[in-house]
Design a protein around this motif. Structure first.
Motif, PDB file in Angstrom:
ATOM      1  N   ASP A   1       0.832  -1.194   0.000  1.00 18.81           N
ATOM      2  CA  ASP A   1       0.000   0.000   0.000  1.00 18.81           C
ATOM      3  C   ASP A   1       0.870   1.247   0.000  1.00 18.81           C
ATOM      4  OD1 ASP A   1      -2.055  -1.735   0.101  1.00 18.81           O
ATOM      5  OD2 ASP A   1      -2.781  -1.183   2.087  1.00 18.81           O
ATOM      6  N   LYS A   2       0.465   2.232  -0.798  1.00 19.41           N
ATOM      7  CA  LYS A   2       1.224   3.478  -0.900  1.00 19.41           C
ATOM      8  C   LYS A   2       0.266   4.658  -0.923  1.00 19.41           C
ATOM      9  CE  LYS A   2       3.323   1.717  -4.440  1.00 19.41           C
ATOM     10  NZ  LYS A   2       4.124   1.561  -5.679  1.00 19.41           N
ATOM     11  N   LEU A   3       0.711   5.779  -0.392  1.00 19.07           N
ATOM     12  CA  LEU A   3      -0.066   7.010  -0.379  1.00 19.07           C
ATOM     13  C   LEU A   3       0.878   8.179  -0.574  1.00 19.07           C
ATOM     14  CD1 LEU A   3      -2.630   8.723   0.159  1.00 19.07           C
ATOM     15  CD2 LEU A   3      -2.108   8.535   2.610  1.00 19.07           C
ATOM     16  N   ILE A   4       0.562   9.042  -1.531  1.00 16.73           N
ATOM     17  CA  ILE A   4       1.381  10.224  -1.806  1.00 16.73           C
ATOM     18  C   ILE A   4       0.465  11.443  -1.840  1.00 16.73           C
ATOM     19  CG2 ILE A   4       2.976  11.348  -3.405  1.00 16.73           C
ATOM     20  CD1 ILE A   4       3.673   8.586  -4.481  1.00 16.73           C
ATOM     21  N   THR A   5       0.793  12.452  -1.056  1.00 20.17           N
ATOM     22  CA  THR A   5       0.049  13.710  -1.055  1.00 20.17           C
ATOM     23  C   THR A   5       1.004  14.841  -1.423  1.00 20.17           C
ATOM     24  OG1 THR A   5       0.431  14.084   1.311  1.00 20.17           O
ATOM     25  CG2 THR A   5      -1.548  12.865   0.686  1.00 20.17           C
ATOM     26  N   TYR A   6       0.424  15.967  -1.853  1.00 20.30           N
ATOM     27  CA  TYR A   6       1.223  17.072  -2.373  1.00 20.30           C
ATOM     28  C   TYR A   6       0.793  18.383  -1.707  1.00 20.30           C
ATOM     29  CZ  TYR A   6       1.909  13.595  -6.066  1.00 20.30           C
ATOM     30  OH  TYR A   6       2.186  12.448  -6.771  1.00 20.30           O
ATOM     31  N   PRO A   7       1.679  19.050  -0.981  1.00 20.77           N
ATOM     32  CA  PRO A   7       1.326  20.350  -0.388  1.00 20.77           C
ATOM     33  C   PRO A   7       1.053  21.381  -1.477  1.00 20.77           C
ATOM     34  CG  PRO A   7       3.346  19.449   0.570  1.00 20.77           C
ATOM     35  CD  PRO A   7       3.038  18.619  -0.633  1.00 20.77           C
ATOM     36  N   ALA A   8       0.173  22.319  -1.187  1.00 23.91           N
ATOM     37  CA  ALA A   8      -0.087  23.413  -2.125  1.00 23.91           C
ATOM     38  C   ALA A   8       1.101  24.361  -2.151  1.00 23.91           C
ATOM     39  CB  ALA A   8      -1.348  24.164  -1.719  1.00 23.91           C
TER      40      ALA A   8
ATOM     41  N   GLN B   1      -3.727   5.779   5.118  1.00 21.76           N
ATOM     42  CA  GLN B   1      -3.760   4.334   5.039  1.00 21.76           C
ATOM     43  C   GLN B   1      -4.328   3.814   6.352  1.00 21.76           C
ATOM     44  OE1 GLN B   1       0.532   4.619   3.731  1.00 21.76           O
ATOM     45  NE2 GLN B   1      -0.036   2.698   2.718  1.00 21.76           N
ATOM     46  N   ALA B   2      -4.973   2.675   6.298  1.00 17.86           N
ATOM     47  CA  ALA B   2      -5.678   2.159   7.470  1.00 17.86           C
ATOM     48  C   ALA B   2      -4.770   2.106   8.685  1.00 17.86           C
ATOM     49  CB  ALA B   2      -6.230   0.765   7.167  1.00 17.86           C
ATOM     50  N   GLY B   3      -5.233   2.741   9.760  1.00 13.87           N
ATOM     51  CA  GLY B   3      -4.523   2.699  11.024  1.00 13.87           C
ATOM     52  C   GLY B   3      -3.327   3.622  11.123  1.00 13.87           C
ATOM     53  N   GLN B   4      -3.041   4.399  10.069  1.00 12.82           N
ATOM     54  CA  GLN B   4      -1.889   5.288  10.091  1.00 12.82           C
ATOM     55  C   GLN B   4      -2.340   6.742  10.222  1.00 12.82           C
ATOM     56  OE1 GLN B   4       1.189   4.423   7.222  1.00 12.82           O
ATOM     57  NE2 GLN B   4       0.654   2.255   7.120  1.00 12.82           N
ATOM     58  N   GLU B   5      -1.384   7.653  10.216  1.00  9.49           N
ATOM     59  CA  GLU B   5      -1.709   9.050  10.460  1.00  9.49           C
ATOM     60  C   GLU B   5      -2.437   9.663   9.270  1.00  9.49           C
ATOM     61  OE1 GLU B   5       1.555  11.870  10.462  1.00  9.49           O
ATOM     62  OE2 GLU B   5       2.870  10.370   9.545  1.00  9.49           O
ATOM     63  N   TRP B   6      -3.245  10.660   9.578  1.00 15.06           N
ATOM     64  CA  TRP B   6      -3.983  11.388   8.557  1.00 15.06           C
ATOM     65  C   TRP B   6      -3.066  12.393   7.865  1.00 15.06           C
ATOM     66  CZ3 TRP B   6      -8.675   9.965   6.993  1.00 15.06           C
ATOM     67  CH2 TRP B   6      -9.501   9.257   7.862  1.00 15.06           C
ATOM     68  N   HIS B   7      -3.305  12.584   6.558  1.00 19.82           N
ATOM     69  CA  HIS B   7      -2.600  13.604   5.782  1.00 19.82           C
ATOM     70  C   HIS B   7      -3.646  14.557   5.214  1.00 19.82           C
ATOM     71  CE1 HIS B   7       1.269  11.354   5.664  1.00 19.82           C
ATOM     72  NE2 HIS B   7       0.456  10.304   5.764  1.00 19.82           N
ATOM     73  N   GLU B   8      -3.494  15.844   5.491  1.00 15.72           N
ATOM     74  CA  GLU B   8      -4.461  16.826   4.995  1.00 15.72           C
ATOM     75  C   GLU B   8      -4.115  17.221   3.570  1.00 15.72           C
ATOM     76  OE1 GLU B   8      -6.368  21.199   6.158  1.00 15.72           O
ATOM     77  OE2 GLU B   8      -5.368  19.968   7.695  1.00 15.72           O
ATOM     78  N   LEU B   9      -5.148  17.300   2.723  1.00 15.48           N
ATOM     79  CA  LEU B   9      -4.971  17.657   1.322  1.00 15.48           C
ATOM     80  C   LEU B   9      -5.271  19.132   1.109  1.00 15.48           C
ATOM     81  CD1 LEU B   9      -6.833  14.665  -0.401  1.00 15.48           C
ATOM     82  CD2 LEU B   9      -4.432  14.800   0.299  1.00 15.48           C
ATOM     83  N   ALA B  10      -4.574  19.728   0.164  1.00 13.45           N
ATOM     84  CA  ALA B  10      -4.893  21.097  -0.241  1.00 13.45           C
ATOM     85  C   ALA B  10      -6.236  21.112  -0.949  1.00 13.45           C
ATOM     86  CB  ALA B  10      -3.806  21.623  -1.163  1.00 13.45           C
ATOM     87  N   GLY B  11      -7.030  22.154  -0.686  1.00 13.92           N
ATOM     88  CA  GLY B  11      -8.310  22.341  -1.354  1.00 13.92           C
ATOM     89  C   GLY B  11      -8.216  23.511  -2.314  1.00 13.92           C
ATOM     90  N   TYR B  12      -7.995  23.246  -3.594  1.00 13.64           N
ATOM     91  CA  TYR B  12      -7.816  24.303  -4.586  1.00 13.64           C
ATOM     92  C   TYR B  12      -9.162  24.864  -5.027  1.00 13.64           C
ATOM     93  CZ  TYR B  12      -3.023  22.606  -5.007  1.00 13.64           C
ATOM     94  OH  TYR B  12      -1.724  22.231  -4.756  1.00 13.64           O
ATOM     95  N   ARG B  13      -9.167  26.150  -5.287  1.00 15.24           N
ATOM     96  CA  ARG B  13     -10.390  26.774  -5.798  1.00 15.24           C
ATOM     97  C   ARG B  13     -10.526  26.498  -7.284  1.00 15.24           C
ATOM     98  NH1 ARG B  13     -11.457  33.241  -5.972  1.00 15.24           N
ATOM     99  NH2 ARG B  13     -10.092  33.055  -7.799  1.00 15.24           N
ATOM    100  N   VAL B  14     -11.707  26.037  -7.676  1.00 12.66           N
ATOM    101  CA  VAL B  14     -12.076  25.933  -9.083  1.00 12.66           C
ATOM    102  C   VAL B  14     -13.438  26.600  -9.248  1.00 12.66           C
ATOM    103  CG1 VAL B  14     -10.743  23.848  -9.543  1.00 12.66           C
ATOM    104  CG2 VAL B  14     -13.100  23.640  -8.739  1.00 12.66           C
ATOM    105  N   LYS B  15     -13.783  26.924 -10.477  1.00 10.84           N
ATOM    106  CA  LYS B  15     -15.076  27.548 -10.754  1.00 10.84           C
ATOM    107  C   LYS B  15     -15.901  26.635 -11.646  1.00 10.84           C
ATOM    108  CE  LYS B  15     -13.467  32.365 -10.514  1.00 10.84           C
ATOM    109  NZ  LYS B  15     -13.357  33.647 -11.263  1.00 10.84           N
ATOM    110  N   VAL B  16     -17.223  26.645 -11.410  1.00 13.26           N
ATOM    111  CA  VAL B  16     -18.157  25.904 -12.246  1.00 13.26           C
ATOM    112  C   VAL B  16     -19.268  26.853 -12.671  1.00 13.26           C
ATOM    113  CG1 VAL B  16     -17.614  23.701 -11.163  1.00 13.26           C
ATOM    114  CG2 VAL B  16     -19.487  25.080 -10.255  1.00 13.26           C
ATOM    115  N   ASP B  17     -19.996  26.456 -13.698  1.00 14.34           N
ATOM    116  CA  ASP B  17     -21.037  27.301 -14.275  1.00 14.34           C
ATOM    117  C   ASP B  17     -22.402  26.886 -13.741  1.00 14.34           C
ATOM    118  OD1 ASP B  17     -22.511  29.023 -15.800  1.00 14.34           O
ATOM    119  OD2 ASP B  17     -22.194  27.975 -17.699  1.00 14.34           O
TER     120      ASP B  17
END
Length: 495
Positions: A31-38, A54-70
């Motif tokens: 199992d692998k997990l890769i996150t990317y800071p903003a 990953q199950a039972g491991q530490e949480w990683h917070e993801l960047a929330g980028y702004r996008v626009k929708v119509d």
């Protein structure tokens, strides 16, 4: 000179560390997990706090980028702010999405066919993923301020940044002259996770080009990627507003995410091109999500062998799938051998009757459209439109002649569940310009299988009446077939 050598050395070290991160963990765990800071200066939202682990491991917070929708309200277009987050993984991960703008009354994860049922605890939704997915996470039914969550596969190739054939953009915000990057033949553009390009990537009159990575082209850049008169092109893994292909051959668009909000914001157009593959793409667009046209915008000729598969389409305006309107009336084109396989259509919103249809073939400009397969298409309850629209017409706004024909179109394993579909239309133009040989295999509408021999169908009804399809003039050989029944009967006979 010393500074240049230092920068190259730093790039080499960064590349080595990235490879170690990607490959070193594999030696200890599948199992692998890769996150990317903003990057500093990125435009973010605060509507959601998104974490993954990953199950039972530490949480990683993801960047929330702004996008626009119509968001279309009555006949007016309005920009709405939504959120986009992404990460890479292999194996199984847990996702937690906390809504920061009020109480969570309900939550859902789409496409619904994935059957991801989030658990709700206070203002947090949690769910598991066991494979890459492109998702919409929606709270309290709000589809305009939602979270677009792109759970990517692990990259199987990262180019060396010091390779002379690589144009490498590491994490950070990147500006370039006139907001245009022209990619020469033989080059690989790599946009790393955490990188944002402030301009278009243009592949023109080139061959053997790749655009790879996990980063993004800024959501305000119209036509983020353009492929023109080129051959052997791969675009994979990135986020942009639009990705168009014209006059080109042997193009693959894989795991590209497209979200647009402005007028004429088509997602993934094809003009006069051959051998184009879209695989695992996500399109949420302010015009058609994906189109196949012949002669148009300076590109000349028909289209052959275009495939879209394993993808998700969401049309905030116009069509999820549109084929055939543009061509060369003086020297007619043919659009042929198209396949749409394993696709989820999440929405359509189009008030103009001429431009409705989740699956649409509108032949104009003396085009012939033939040999098209729609297979394993799941259509959710869209806001306004038609399930399908097959017409030969002369749309005087865009065409100089009606189309010549629509032939040999197969709809196989199509499912629609909802209440908002308007009457679908199948209509030819005259005795010389017909729609013919249209086959529906295992068409299900709200769970009901529609076939010519379905139980309870009055003999004086057209089968199309029960599907709520209008089959008009100059249409030949429309069939509704239950192959599931035929397969079952054949099995019983053989036994």
């Amino acid at each position: 000179m010393k500074k240049r050598k230092l920068n190259i050395r730093l790039l080499q070290i960064g590349f080595i560390l990235t490879v170690l991160i990607l490959t070193g963990t594999q030696a200890f765990s599948k199992d692998k997990l890769i996150t990317y800071p903003a990057p500093e200066g990125a435009i973010l939202t605060k509507d959601f706090t998104v974490k993954v682990r990953q199950a039972g491991q530490e949480w990683h917070e993801l960047a929330g980028y702004r996008v626009k929708v119509d968001e279309v309200r009555e006949t007016k277009h309005n920009e709405s702010i939504a959120t986009m987050s992404y990460f890479d993984f292999f194996g199984t991960v847990e996702v937690a999405v906390t809504f920061n703008n009020g109480t969570v009354e309900s939550g859902r994860v789409r496409p619904l066919s994935y059957e991801i049922e989030p658990k709700i605890d206070g203002n947090t939704l949690t769910f598991q993923l066991d494979r890459p997915r492109n998702l919409s996470v929606e709270v309290n039914g709000d589809i305009f301020h939602n979270l677009h969550l792109f759970a990517n596969p692990i990259e199987d190739y990262i180019p060396n940044p010091t390779d002379t054939n690589t144009i490498y953009f590491g994490p950070g915000i990147h500006q370039f002259e006139n907001r245009k990057l022209y990619v020469p033949s033989g080059k690989t553009v790599y946009i790393a996770g955490g990188a944002i390009l402030m301009g278009q990537v243009l592949i023109e009159n080139a061959q053997d080009v790749k655009v790879l990575g996990r980063g993004m082209i800024d959501h305000r850049i119209k036509m983020g990627v353009s492929i023109a008169n080129s051959k052997n092109v791969l675009v994979e893994g990135i986020f942009c507003t639009q990705c168009a292909t014209g006059g080109s051959d042997s193009v693959t668009i894989r795991n590209v995410k497209s979200i647009s909000y402005y007028g004429w914001g088509d997602g993934m157009n094809v003009f006069a091109s051959n051998n184009v593959l879209f695989d695992h793409v996500f399109c949420r667009n302010s015009d058609d999500c994906t189109t196949v046209y012949a002669t148009r915008k300076g590109f000349t000729g028909g289209c052959n062998n275009i495939t879209m598969q394993n993808s998700t389409l969401w049309a905030d305006v116009a069509h999820p799938i549109m084929i055939g309107i543009h061509g060369n009336s003086d020297d007619p084109d043919t659009i042929q051998n198209l396949k749409y396989l394993n696709i989820d259509i999440l929405d359509q919103k189009e008030m103009q009757v001429d431009y409705q249809g989740c699956m649409t073939i509108n032949a104009g400009d003396n085009n012939v459209v033939k040999d098209v397969l729609f297979e394993d298409i799941r259509v959710e309850d869209f806001r306004e439109g038609q399930l399908l629209n097959l017409r030969i017409f002369n749309n005087q706004k865009y065409c100089t002649a009606p189309g010549l024909g629509i032939e040999n179109i197969t709809f196989r394993n199509i499912e629609y569940n909802g209440d908002n579909a308007n009457l679908s239309i199948i209509s030819g133009y005259n005795e010389e310009r017909k729609v013919k040989d249209i086959t529906f295999e295992n068409l299900r509408i709200n769970g009901r299988l529609i076939s010519d021999d379905m139980p309870g169908k009055p003999a004086w009804y057209k089968t199309s009446d029960l599907a709520r399809f209008f089959v008009g003039e100059h249409v030949e050989n429309v069939r509704f077939v239950d192959t599931e029944k035929n397969d079952s009967e054949a099995k019983c006979t053989s036994e």
